[in-house]
Design a protein around this motif. Structure first.
Motif, mmCIF file in Angstrom:
data_model
loop_
_atom_site.group_PDB
_atom_site.id
_atom_site.type_symbol
_atom_site.label_atom_id
_atom_site.label_comp_id
_atom_site.label_asym_id
_atom_site.label_seq_id
_atom_site.Cartn_x
_atom_site.Cartn_y
_atom_site.Cartn_z
ATOM 1 N N ILE A 147 66.393 39.019 -66.043
ATOM 2 C CA ILE A 147 66.734 37.971 -65.073
ATOM 3 C C ILE A 147 67.329 38.621 -63.829
ATOM 4 O O ILE A 147 68.272 39.414 -63.909
ATOM 5 C CB ILE A 147 67.773 36.978 -65.630
ATOM 6 C CG1 ILE A 147 67.326 36.413 -66.974
ATOM 7 C CG2 ILE A 147 68.042 35.865 -64.621
ATOM 8 C CD1 ILE A 147 66.212 35.427 -66.913
ATOM 9 N N LEU A 148 66.769 38.282 -62.676
ATOM 10 C CA LEU A 148 67.330 38.686 -61.385
ATOM 11 C C LEU A 148 67.815 37.426 -60.672
ATOM 12 O O LEU A 148 67.031 36.497 -60.470
ATOM 13 C CB LEU A 148 66.272 39.399 -60.538
ATOM 14 C CG LEU A 148 66.649 39.681 -59.076
ATOM 15 C CD1 LEU A 148 67.795 40.688 -58.992
ATOM 16 C CD2 LEU A 148 65.437 40.170 -58.296
ATOM 17 N N VAL A 149 69.097 37.409 -60.314
ATOM 18 C CA VAL A 149 69.680 36.253 -59.623
ATOM 19 C C VAL A 149 70.238 36.713 -58.279
ATOM 20 O O VAL A 149 71.021 37.665 -58.219
ATOM 21 C CB VAL A 149 70.797 35.596 -60.452
ATOM 22 C CG1 VAL A 149 71.390 34.398 -59.705
ATOM 23 C CG2 VAL A 149 70.273 35.158 -61.812
ATOM 24 N N ILE A 150 69.830 36.031 -57.208
ATOM 25 C CA ILE A 150 70.282 36.359 -55.868
ATOM 26 C C ILE A 150 71.189 35.249 -55.348
ATOM 27 O O ILE A 150 70.816 34.069 -55.365
ATOM 28 C CB ILE A 150 69.086 36.565 -54.923
ATOM 29 C CG1 ILE A 150 68.266 37.774 -55.401
ATOM 30 C CG2 ILE A 150 69.547 36.764 -53.482
ATOM 31 C CD1 ILE A 150 66.998 38.005 -54.619
ATOM 32 N N ASN A 151 72.389 35.635 -54.936
ATOM 33 C CA ASN A 151 73.380 34.683 -54.408
ATOM 34 C C ASN A 151 73.642 33.522 -55.357
ATOM 35 O O ASN A 151 73.891 32.384 -54.928
ATOM 36 C CB ASN A 151 72.944 34.157 -53.044
ATOM 37 C CG ASN A 151 73.183 35.151 -51.932
ATOM 38 O OD1 ASN A 151 73.843 36.172 -52.123
ATOM 39 N ND2 ASN A 151 72.646 34.883 -50.762
ATOM 40 N N ASP A 152 73.549 33.784 -56.660
ATOM 41 C CA ASP A 152 73.860 32.798 -57.706
ATOM 42 C C ASP A 152 72.920 31.601 -57.720
ATOM 43 O O ASP A 152 73.157 30.636 -58.466
ATOM 44 C CB ASP A 152 75.305 32.295 -57.573
ATOM 45 C CG ASP A 152 76.332 33.391 -57.778
ATOM 46 O OD1 ASP A 152 76.081 34.264 -58.638
ATOM 47 O OD2 ASP A 152 77.355 33.389 -57.078
ATOM 48 N N THR A 153 71.858 31.603 -56.924
ATOM 49 C CA THR A 153 70.974 30.437 -56.862
ATOM 50 C C THR A 153 69.503 30.782 -57.002
ATOM 51 O O THR A 153 68.744 30.027 -57.611
ATOM 52 C CB THR A 153 71.167 29.681 -55.534
ATOM 53 O OG1 THR A 153 70.950 30.577 -54.441
ATOM 54 C CG2 THR A 153 72.567 29.091 -55.439
ATOM 55 N N LEU A 154 69.055 31.874 -56.439
ATOM 56 C CA LEU A 154 67.641 32.239 -56.448
ATOM 57 C C LEU A 154 67.365 33.065 -57.692
ATOM 58 O O LEU A 154 67.891 34.171 -57.850
ATOM 59 C CB LEU A 154 67.313 33.036 -55.182
ATOM 60 C CG LEU A 154 65.844 33.291 -54.869
ATOM 61 C CD1 LEU A 154 65.087 31.986 -54.722
ATOM 62 C CD2 LEU A 154 65.711 34.121 -53.604
ATOM 63 N N ILE A 155 66.568 32.517 -58.601
ATOM 64 C CA ILE A 155 66.405 33.101 -59.933
ATOM 65 C C ILE A 155 64.973 33.576 -60.143
ATOM 66 O O ILE A 155 64.019 32.838 -59.911
ATOM 67 C CB ILE A 155 66.769 32.075 -61.029
ATOM 68 C CG1 ILE A 155 68.212 31.592 -60.850
ATOM 69 C CG2 ILE A 155 66.572 32.692 -62.415
ATOM 70 C CD1 ILE A 155 68.570 30.440 -61.753
ATOM 71 N N PRO A 204 65.650 27.544 -64.488
ATOM 72 C CA PRO A 204 66.947 28.165 -64.754
ATOM 73 C C PRO A 204 67.312 28.182 -66.232
ATOM 74 O O PRO A 204 68.242 28.861 -66.640
ATOM 75 C CB PRO A 204 67.923 27.286 -63.954
ATOM 76 C CG PRO A 204 67.252 25.958 -63.856
ATOM 77 C CD PRO A 204 65.784 26.260 -63.778
ATOM 78 N N GLU A 205 66.567 27.436 -67.050
ATOM 79 C CA GLU A 205 66.876 27.407 -68.482
ATOM 80 C C GLU A 205 66.381 28.653 -69.205
ATOM 81 O O GLU A 205 66.798 28.923 -70.318
ATOM 82 C CB GLU A 205 66.252 26.151 -69.115
ATOM 83 C CG GLU A 205 66.810 24.851 -68.574
ATOM 84 C CD GLU A 205 68.330 24.763 -68.728
ATOM 85 O OE1 GLU A 205 68.827 25.125 -69.809
ATOM 86 O OE2 GLU A 205 68.991 24.360 -67.771
ATOM 87 N N ILE A 206 65.465 29.392 -68.588
ATOM 88 C CA ILE A 206 64.987 30.633 -69.217
ATOM 89 C C ILE A 206 66.020 31.721 -68.969
ATOM 90 O O ILE A 206 66.173 32.207 -67.859
ATOM 91 C CB ILE A 206 63.616 31.037 -68.656
ATOM 92 C CG1 ILE A 206 62.581 29.971 -68.992
ATOM 93 C CG2 ILE A 206 63.198 32.392 -69.216
ATOM 94 C CD1 ILE A 206 61.195 30.284 -68.496
#
Length: 294
Positions: A33-41, A26-28
């Motif tokens: 960047i694709l983020v799903i439901n604010d958790t899956l990165i 998550p630091e990259i």
């Protein structure tokens, strides 16, 4: 559509699955960047490349599986470019704007498709497609993840008899690798049109005319053959002539020609993607072109 019909048996099975844990660092936060439901990165660690011609994200490893409604966002260097919805295909609800279809997906689990549903409101305002934002392209190029992909042009449509129509299309590969695409001559018209609805002509009064081919799918439905495919090399334009021997009768005039050139999809697993003579192209190319037909 044919694709959805033969995937119906998957819906019940896949809808039982939940989202796989497939987190990346998550630091990259630079690049795409694709983020799903604010958790899956998904970021430069997990994305192999993004084919812009069909808006498919190819993953390096792991898998993508999502079974219900949700949301996602696309960002570049910590700035959100657009957001959209996760959309299970078993639902009758049709969202507008960017969508990631799931449960089932038309692709194996190493692919994340981002589609766009365009609508026009009662005032005549049409929503814009944000997926081609130049900031996204530049971010992908930074990590060599950008692929321009394929484009298509309808070169000609000729009415050669009362109900016979000949269409010539040109397919261009804009990338530096050879890709393999379905060849209508190798497949035959019935099989080729199992993967596409084929040519449709629409006049100024919105009357539409199309072919009378009865599609015939493979057996089993998820099988495929290397012999169906033709190479398109780097920067090459491949032309295909598609002959409709039984097309609906229409008068001469100006028409909007609509056609979707199909690639392979759900039947291609990760292990089969790279062939000895090139990469199998996934997705589809849509075109709508104004054309006069005598």
């Amino acid at each position: 559509m044919a694709k959805l019909t033969h995937l119906i048996p998957w819906i019940i099975l896949i809808s039982l699955y939940s989202c796989e844990e497939n987190y990346t660092d998550p630091e990259i936060r630079d690049g795409f960047i694709l983020v799903i439901n604010d958790t899956l990165i998904y970021n430069s660690n997990s994305i192999n490349f993004y084919d812009f011609s069909s808006h498919l994200i190819y993953l390096k490893e792991g898998n993508f599986s999502f079974s219900g409604f949700g949301s996602f966002s696309v960002s570049v260097d910590k700035e959100e470019i657009y957001s959209g919805q996760m959309f299970p295909l078993y639902s009758s609800y049709l969202p507008a704007g960017p969508v990631i279809p799931c449960a089932p997906s038309f692709y194996d689990d190493f692919i994340i498709p981002i589609e766009f549903f365009q609508v026009t409101d009662p005032e005549g305002i049409t929503n814009e497609d944000p997926r081609n934002d130049t900031r996204i392209i530049e971010a992908l190029k930074k990590y060599d993840q950008y692929r321009q992909g394929m484009t298509m042009d309808i070169l000609s449509i000729e009415k050669t008899d009362l109900d016979k129509l000949t269409m010539t299309v040109g397919i261009t590969n804009h990338d530096s690798e050879t890709v393999l695409i379905p060849d209508p001559e190798k497949m035959g018209m019935e099989l080729f049109h199992y993967y596409t609805n084929g040519l449709t002509l629409v006049d100024s009064l919105n009357n539409s005319y199309t072919h009378k081919i009865t599609p015939e799918g493979p057996n089993p439905y998820d099988s495929w053959e290397k012999d169906w495919l033709t190479e398109v090399k780097e920067n090459e334009i491949r032309t295909f002539t598609i002959v409709y021997n039984d097309f609906e009768s229409f008068p001469p005039g100006n028409y909007t020609a609509r056609f979707v050139y199909p690639g392979m999809s759900y039947q291609i697993e990760r292990k089969n993607l790279e062939q000895r003579n090139g990469r199998i192209w996934l997705g589809e190319i849509k075109i709508s072109k104004e054309i006069a037909i005598e």
